[in-house]
Design an enzyme around this catalytic site. Structure first.
Site, PDB file in Angstrom:
ATOM      1  CG  ASN A  21      -0.970  -2.177  -8.588  1.00  0.00           C
ATOM      2  OD1 ASN A  21      -1.678  -1.172  -8.494  1.00  0.00           O
ATOM      3  ND2 ASN A  21       0.345  -2.124  -8.536  1.00  0.00           N
ATOM      4  N   PRO A  22      -4.427  -1.620  -9.887  1.00  0.00           N
ATOM      5  CG  PRO A  22      -5.834  -0.009  -8.920  1.00  0.00           C
ATOM      6  CD  PRO A  22      -5.062  -1.265  -8.608  1.00  0.00           C
ATOM      7  CB  THR A  53      -3.464  -3.694  -4.308  1.00  0.00           C
ATOM      8  OG1 THR A  53      -3.029  -3.281  -5.604  1.00  0.00           O
ATOM      9  CG2 THR A  53      -3.472  -5.215  -4.257  1.00  0.00           C
ATOM     10  N   GLY A  79       2.063  -6.558 -12.438  1.00  0.00           N
ATOM     11  CA  GLY A  79       3.429  -6.894 -12.815  1.00  0.00           C
ATOM     12  C   GLY A  79       3.994  -7.918 -11.836  1.00  0.00           C
ATOM     13  CG  ASP A  80       7.314 -10.117 -13.006  1.00  0.00           C
ATOM     14  OD1 ASP A  80       6.688 -11.186 -13.139  1.00  0.00           O
ATOM     15  OD2 ASP A  80       7.886  -9.548 -13.952  1.00  0.00           O
ATOM     16  N   GLY A  81       5.985  -7.413  -9.412  1.00  0.00           N
ATOM     17  CA  GLY A  81       6.093  -6.903  -8.044  1.00  0.00           C
ATOM     18  C   GLY A  81       4.963  -7.365  -7.141  1.00  0.00           C
ATOM     19  CD  GLU A  85       2.908  -5.833  -2.277  1.00  0.00           C
ATOM     20  OE1 GLU A  85       1.865  -6.094  -1.647  1.00  0.00           O
ATOM     21  OE2 GLU A  85       3.129  -4.727  -2.794  1.00  0.00           O
ATOM     22  NE  ARG A 184       4.702   3.052 -12.551  1.00  0.00           N
ATOM     23  CZ  ARG A 184       3.585   2.526 -12.126  1.00  0.00           C
ATOM     24  NH1 ARG A 184       3.311   1.273 -12.375  1.00  0.00           N
ATOM     25  NH2 ARG A 184       2.729   3.246 -11.447  1.00  0.00           N
TER      26      ARG A 184
END
Length: 371
Positions: A21-22, A53, A79-81, A85, A184
């Site tokens: 995820n950029p 993504t 990250g953890d997110g 997913e 963030r």
């Protein structure tokens, strides 16, 4: 490695699907991947297919629908997110049981990076952050050792079902997580800033908390309050039911839970207090790179580490806890408002839809939930 842990080894040469995820964290994941990760993987004979993504749920759909047999490992650089997913996408597959055997790797590219920090900790490495943590986690991937990780099944009264690898939260800690999202770009400092802001407007949340303690299932008399005591029934928290008990494609059954519309079983513990500052059920050691919340946690200990903060704690005492958590010494403060118990299952029933709930750092609507 700890005794009793069995390790698999990735093949050589190895094919990795990298989901990146950029936008995560400070937005440097792609350049960090190219500068730090790619050269190490090339040396280790790991060939990468990078999938960038473009929107939320993109990775979820990719791993849910894709033929994964062409890759030996799925790597998440975010990250953890994003891993949340991926786990939930895998669990929606008809062949989820086989898909879950595919090794997963997390490389820290977000601002929280709790699982990456936990794995770095389990590996016996010094506490590090940023590029050093990324290098350590990439080195773990290069070595190719993999082992099992517990998942926790969460279900809500409205009928949603999630699979979680990190933790479930309500109240203060979840408020910090979500309120600080706007900072963030600061990386880990976002949590410090968010903590100070939430301290200023400290709230109390009303609800009922119940749990199944670890020791009710133990045949030995080991006191579970000792963080170094062995959890003898290490299989109990495994997500996989005994082979042959379920049809292929059917999601795993919640064997320890009764429906949310029924009272908890008689052998559960109901917490007498009903006013909380925060409730957090964590299954890894770290909640963020510099928050060692559950020092006793291991990757597959079959255990949910339940922490709750009772109402009445002062702002000063709460700040002291958070500062101590950087080193994992918060339990040594013997704060009368902080309770910790290792459990197999828990239920939380908020009295009103007040406060944010989070699963693996992602916000949920506030409603009765159990796991």
């Amino acid at each position: 490695p700890p005794p009793g842990d069995s390790y698999g080894v990735l093949p050589r040469p190895c094919r990795a699907l990298v989901l990146l995820n950029p936008q995560s964290g400070a937005g440097r994941a792609l350049e960090d991947f190219q500068a730090v990760v790619q050269p190490m993987l090339a040396d280790a004979d790991i060939a990468t297919t990078v999938f960038i993504t473009e929107r939320p749920h993109h990775a979820h759909e990719k791993v849910r629908d894709e033929d994964l047999s062409q890759w030996d490992v799925v790597v998440v650089m975010s990250g953890d997110g994003l891993l949340y997913e991926v786990v939930n996408g895998l669990m929606e597959r008809p062949d989820w049981r086989d898909s879950l055997k595919k090794p997963l790797c997390i490389l820290p590219g977000g601002s929280g990076n709790a699982l990456a920090a936990s794995i770095n900790h389990y590996a016996g490495n010094d506490h590090v952050a940023k590029k050093k943590l990324l290098t350590n986690c990439t080195f773990i991937l290069c070595k190719g050792l993999h082992t099992q990780m517990d998942l926790v099944s969460l279900s809500t009264v409205s009928g949603k079902r999630f699979f979680s690898f990190l933790g479930f939260g309500w109240g203060f800690i979840s408020d910090v997580d979500i309120d600080s999202e706007k900072y963030r770009r600061l990386g880990n400092a976002r949590f410090t800033l968010g903590t100070l802001q939430c301290l200023a407007k400290l709230r109390v949340y009303q609800g009922r908390l119940s749990y199944l303690p670890v020791d009710t299932e133990q045949s030995t008399s080991t006191a579970p309050t000792d963080p170094h005591a062995p959890v003898t029934n290490g299989q109990a928290g495994r997500i996989l039911p005994p082979a042959g008990t379920e049809a292929a494609g059917v999601p795993p059954a919640d064997s320890l839970l009764v429906p949310l519309c029924q009272p908890v079983p008689a052998h559960w513990t109901v917490v007498p207090e009903e006013e909380f500052v925060s409730v957090y059920a964590i299954y890894q050691s770290h909640l963020a790179t510099n928050l060692l919340m559950a020092p006793a946690a291991r990757l597959n200990d079959g255990c949910i580490h339940l922490f709750y903060l009772k109402a009445g704690i002062s702002r000063v005492a709460l700040l002291k806890l958070f500062l101590a958590m950087a080193k994992g010494t918060h339990l040594d403060l013997n704060c009368p408002h902080l309770c910790y118990v290792p459990v197999r299952a828990f239920r939380l029933e908020p009295r009103a839809a007040a406060g944010i709930m989070t699963v693996d750092g992602e916000a949920l609507a506030c409603e009765p939930v159990q796991g």
